[in-house]
Design a protein around this motif. Sequence first.
Motif, PDB file in Angstrom:
ATOM      1  N   MET A   1       0.844  -1.176   0.006  1.00  0.00           N
ATOM      2  CA  MET A   1       0.030   0.098  -0.094  1.00  0.00           C
ATOM      3  C   MET A   1       0.923   1.242   0.118  1.00  0.00           C
ATOM      4  O   MET A   1       1.781   1.439   0.782  1.00  0.00           O
ATOM      5  N   SER A   2       0.615   2.303  -1.093  1.00  0.00           N
ATOM      6  CA  SER A   2       1.392   3.521  -0.878  1.00  0.00           C
ATOM      7  C   SER A   2       0.999   4.422   0.053  1.00  0.00           C
ATOM      8  O   SER A   2      -0.256   4.313   0.141  1.00  0.00           O
ATOM      9  N   ALA A   3       1.915   5.338   0.524  1.00  0.00           N
ATOM     10  CA  ALA A   3       1.373   6.202   1.444  1.00  0.00           C
ATOM     11  C   ALA A   3       0.550   7.441   0.759  1.00  0.00           C
ATOM     12  O   ALA A   3       0.807   7.573  -0.340  1.00  0.00           O
ATOM     13  N   VAL A   4      -0.498   7.704   1.489  1.00  0.00           N
ATOM     14  CA  VAL A   4      -1.275   8.866   1.057  1.00  0.00           C
ATOM     15  C   VAL A   4      -0.299  10.252   0.899  1.00  0.00           C
ATOM     16  O   VAL A   4      -0.581  11.038  -0.053  1.00  0.00           O
ATOM     17  N   LEU A   5       0.480  10.571   1.881  1.00  0.00           N
ATOM     18  CA  LEU A   5       1.353  11.571   2.024  1.00  0.00           C
ATOM     19  C   LEU A   5       3.052  11.001   2.377  1.00  0.00           C
ATOM     20  O   LEU A   5       2.962  10.289   3.195  1.00  0.00           O
ATOM     21  N   ASP A   6       3.781  11.232   1.429  1.00  0.00           N
ATOM     22  CA  ASP A   6       5.153  10.924   1.646  1.00  0.00           C
ATOM     23  C   ASP A   6       6.224  11.947   1.441  1.00  0.00           C
ATOM     24  O   ASP A   6       6.349  12.279   0.367  1.00  0.00           O
ATOM     25  N   LEU A   7       6.677  12.406   2.638  1.00  0.00           N
ATOM     26  CA  LEU A   7       7.517  13.463   2.353  1.00  0.00           C
ATOM     27  C   LEU A   7       8.990  12.719   2.985  1.00  0.00           C
ATOM     28  O   LEU A   7       9.176  12.158   3.936  1.00  0.00           O
ATOM     29  N   LYS A   8      10.183  13.131   2.004  1.00  0.00           N
ATOM     30  CA  LYS A   8      11.384  12.714   2.219  1.00  0.00           C
ATOM     31  C   LYS A   8      12.385  13.839   2.267  1.00  0.00           C
ATOM     32  O   LYS A   8      12.347  14.614   1.083  1.00  0.00           O
ATOM     33  N   GLY A   9      12.711  14.258   3.470  1.00  0.00           N
ATOM     34  CA  GLY A   9      13.960  15.349   3.406  1.00  0.00           C
ATOM     35  C   GLY A   9      13.523  16.628   2.970  1.00  0.00           C
ATOM     36  O   GLY A   9      14.138  17.450   2.553  1.00  0.00           O
ATOM     37  N   VAL A  10      11.984  17.008   3.308  1.00  0.00           N
ATOM     38  CA  VAL A  10      11.517  18.074   2.850  1.00  0.00           C
ATOM     39  C   VAL A  10      12.120  19.433   3.459  1.00  0.00           C
ATOM     40  O   VAL A  10      11.969  19.432   4.652  1.00  0.00           O
ATOM     41  N   THR A  11      12.619  20.316   3.113  1.00  0.00           N
ATOM     42  CA  THR A  11      13.148  21.502   3.376  1.00  0.00           C
ATOM     43  C   THR A  11      12.653  22.606   2.688  1.00  0.00           C
ATOM     44  O   THR A  11      12.611  22.621   1.204  1.00  0.00           O
ATOM     45  N   VAL A  12      12.426  23.726   3.550  1.00  0.00           N
ATOM     46  CA  VAL A  12      11.863  24.860   2.758  1.00  0.00           C
ATOM     47  C   VAL A  12      12.736  25.990   3.382  1.00  0.00           C
ATOM     48  O   VAL A  12      12.825  26.381   4.394  1.00  0.00           O
ATOM     49  N   ARG A  13      13.089  26.790   2.446  1.00  0.00           N
ATOM     50  CA  ARG A  13      14.064  27.879   2.635  1.00  0.00           C
ATOM     51  C   ARG A  13      13.557  29.283   2.222  1.00  0.00           C
ATOM     52  O   ARG A  13      12.986  29.437   1.106  1.00  0.00           O
ATOM     53  N   ARG A  14      13.632  30.376   2.902  1.00  0.00           N
ATOM     54  CA  ARG A  14      13.091  31.842   2.603  1.00  0.00           C
ATOM     55  C   ARG A  14      14.174  32.635   2.752  1.00  0.00           C
ATOM     56  O   ARG A  14      14.568  32.746   3.877  1.00  0.00           O
ATOM     57  N   GLY A  15      15.256  33.079   1.825  1.00  0.00           N
ATOM     58  CA  GLY A  15      16.176  33.910   1.957  1.00  0.00           C
ATOM     59  C   GLY A  15      17.224  32.929   2.952  1.00  0.00           C
ATOM     60  O   GLY A  15      17.504  31.984   2.446  1.00  0.00           O
ATOM     61  N   THR A  16      17.535  33.786   4.084  1.00  0.00           N
ATOM     62  CA  THR A  16      18.655  32.960   4.872  1.00  0.00           C
ATOM     63  C   THR A  16      17.820  32.062   5.947  1.00  0.00           C
ATOM     64  O   THR A  16      18.706  31.440   6.823  1.00  0.00           O
ATOM     65  N   SER A  17      16.553  32.089   6.063  1.00  0.00           N
ATOM     66  CA  SER A  17      15.735  31.353   7.033  1.00  0.00           C
ATOM     67  C   SER A  17      15.232  29.913   6.491  1.00  0.00           C
ATOM     68  O   SER A  17      14.912  29.793   5.370  1.00  0.00           O
ATOM     69  N   THR A  18      15.440  28.932   7.628  1.00  0.00           N
ATOM     70  CA  THR A  18      15.024  27.691   7.308  1.00  0.00           C
ATOM     71  C   THR A  18      13.642  27.334   7.768  1.00  0.00           C
ATOM     72  O   THR A  18      13.854  27.365   9.097  1.00  0.00           O
ATOM     73  N   LEU A  19      12.759  27.331   7.126  1.00  0.00           N
ATOM     74  CA  LEU A  19      11.305  27.218   7.601  1.00  0.00           C
ATOM     75  C   LEU A  19      10.984  26.052   7.874  1.00  0.00           C
ATOM     76  O   LEU A  19      10.402  25.429   8.889  1.00  0.00           O
TER      77      LEU A  19
END
Length: 265
Positions: A1-19
């Motif tokens: 069964m595959s996952a409904v949501l599957d996040l791997k290493g999700v990184t969000v950066r805005r400028g110098t900030s890591t959200l």
Amino acid sequence: MSAVLDLKGVTVRRGTSTLLGGIDWQVNEGERWVVLGPNGAGKTTLLQILAGRSHPTSGTADLLGERLGRVDVFELRPRIGFSSAALAERIPGHERVRDVVLTAAYGVTGRWQEAYEEFDEQRAKDLLAAFDVADLADRHYGTLSEGERKRVQIARALMTDPEILLLDEPAAGLDLAGREELVAALSELAADEASPVLVLVTHHVEEIPPGFTHLLLMGNASVQAAGPIEEVLTADNLSAAFGIPLMVAHGGGRWLARAARPAGR
Ligand SMILES: Nc1ncnc2c1ncn2[C@@H]1O[C@H](COP(=O)(O)OP(=O)(O)OP(=O)(O)O)[C@@H](O)[C@H]1O
């Protein structure tokens, strides 16, 4: 069964900030998740990714088997119900409550010249009834109490019969009675096998509805702990996430948290 949501290493950066810094997370069919964490932990940023409204700077996000960045998000979004304060602000105050729900069929706010089928009209009616606001159908949205609005917003998010329902702080701004009514409505939704996968964001353990199964605890733009709620919602984990010593109690399907010792001692 595959996952409904599957996040791997999700990184969000805005400028110098890591959200968000390297989020790994899987959500499977039938699960009801709470995302809990202090102000600024990255919860809303995470939900924006899950809703297909923002892309990771790096890492991969698979939503309903489709990879963000490779899929047409306009086809994906109707499959994902989303309710947040920012979306709610777009609903015109003069809109009839029935149309607030109905217009979600086209992903718009503000009824204009769209043609709706009898099936859509009936679904909107049924959803209003399910959230106990059927008698408000002809009222202007702007005249509703905050608690009534929240229930209409959730009914709207369910209009497209989504496979995932994302709720960003649905109890924010409600008084005690309003919160308890909403918690009861969400608990019913959680218990219904026909409901989509649920992801509920909150700051408060008191707002976790009975029947929610899993918890993602966030702090400092990352996952502090994740898994079945009874295993993850411990005093140690919560204290680490919120940065103060906390006590946690559980009874009757509900959770309570408070400082382990009075402030200043
Ligand atoms: N465009 C941006 N540029 C820089 N920083 C941002 C931007 N958007 C959000 N942030 C910061 O990212 C952090 C995470 O924000 P986010 O809204 O995801 O947190 P949250 O956990 O939902 O917080 P809250 O519980 O207060 O709503 C915050 O410190 C916020 O100030």
